[in-house]
Design a protein around this motif. Sequence first.
Motif, short mmCIF file in Angstrom:
data_model
loop_
_atom_site.label_atom_id
_atom_site.label_comp_id
_atom_site.label_asym_id
_atom_site.label_seq_id
_atom_site.Cartn_x
_atom_site.Cartn_y
_atom_site.Cartn_z
N GLU A 78 37.97 50.07 47.01
CA GLU A 78 37.36 48.79 46.66
C GLU A 78 36.91 48.76 45.21
N GLU A 108 38.38 46.23 42.42
CA GLU A 108 37.47 45.26 41.79
C GLU A 108 37.51 45.38 40.27
N LYS A 121 42.08 40.98 47.32
CA LYS A 121 41.75 39.67 46.78
C LYS A 121 40.26 39.42 46.91
N ASN A 122 39.65 38.86 45.86
CA ASN A 122 38.27 38.42 45.94
C ASN A 122 38.12 37.10 45.18
N LYS A 123 36.89 36.66 44.95
CA LYS A 123 36.65 35.37 44.31
C LYS A 123 37.17 35.32 42.88
N LYS A 124 37.27 36.50 42.24
CA LYS A 124 37.68 36.54 40.83
C LYS A 124 39.19 36.63 40.64
N ARG A 177 43.08 38.65 42.21
CA ARG A 177 43.76 39.56 43.13
C ARG A 177 44.45 40.67 42.34
#
Length: 276
Positions: free
Chosen positions: A182, A186, A210-213, A215
């Motif tokens: 992770e 990130e 994938k996250n809010k910022k 991928r």
Amino acid sequence: MKRKVKVVVISDVHLGTYGCHARELLYYLNSVQPKVLILNGDIIDIWQFRKRYFPKSHMLVIKKILALAAKGTKVYYLTGNHDEKLRKFSDTRMGNLHIMDKLVLKLDDKKAWFFHGDVFDASIKHAKWLAKLGGWGYDFLILMNRALNWFLNLIGRDKYSLSKRIKNSVKSAVKFISNFEETAAELAIENEYDFVVCGHIHQPAIRKVKNKKGRTLYLNSGDWVENLTALEYNNQTWKLFSYKTRERVMKLDQTEMVDSEVMPEMISAFLGITKS
């Protein structure tokens, strides 16, 4: 016929230790023709280096890597924790051989970030002696596992991995691997890298994150102690190579042998190692 591959990534070979499967790795390296070969840390295990144990198959792996560089393959040796002594040679270039701590490559208009991953390991940063002790314990466990698998093969049973069983059973180990993946992903997303490629944890993987910022694609090349895996990039696609058929291991050509006494002396002299 050798397979032409754009990029090959291997890590955690641990040459100079009992757990290293150098013969299998040599077979694999002889089966591919990479444009770029990335050695992503812990190739030579300097932590556990002993002059009295450096088999010919281990020497031939080094010879093969140098031969690839001599024939035009760009070889990037990225330092890890077990070969951290090489960090004093960072940013050194000898022909097609580069020694670096990390690497960024552009692959078909996408950015790939390569590094070993020990920077995330608190046990190495704050208690190196504990990490080294764990390395010796791991090597002993591999030897025990070989004896167990010899017996299982004798009675017609499937092979068994003690270390994998322990890792999968210990919650802290599972959590560390998850946190490692992770964190790497990130950081890659924050720095807008399309691929992040690590080693260190001996857990081969290709996983979309994938996250809010944004991928990224997290990749780990695994190791050549237990999993015997490598990453290959070709035709804009990453694949995980797994060496499964150990019975196909090539026989060592006696004409290609390197002096078993000279090579450890050369390595220890180059790295400034004085222990026996």
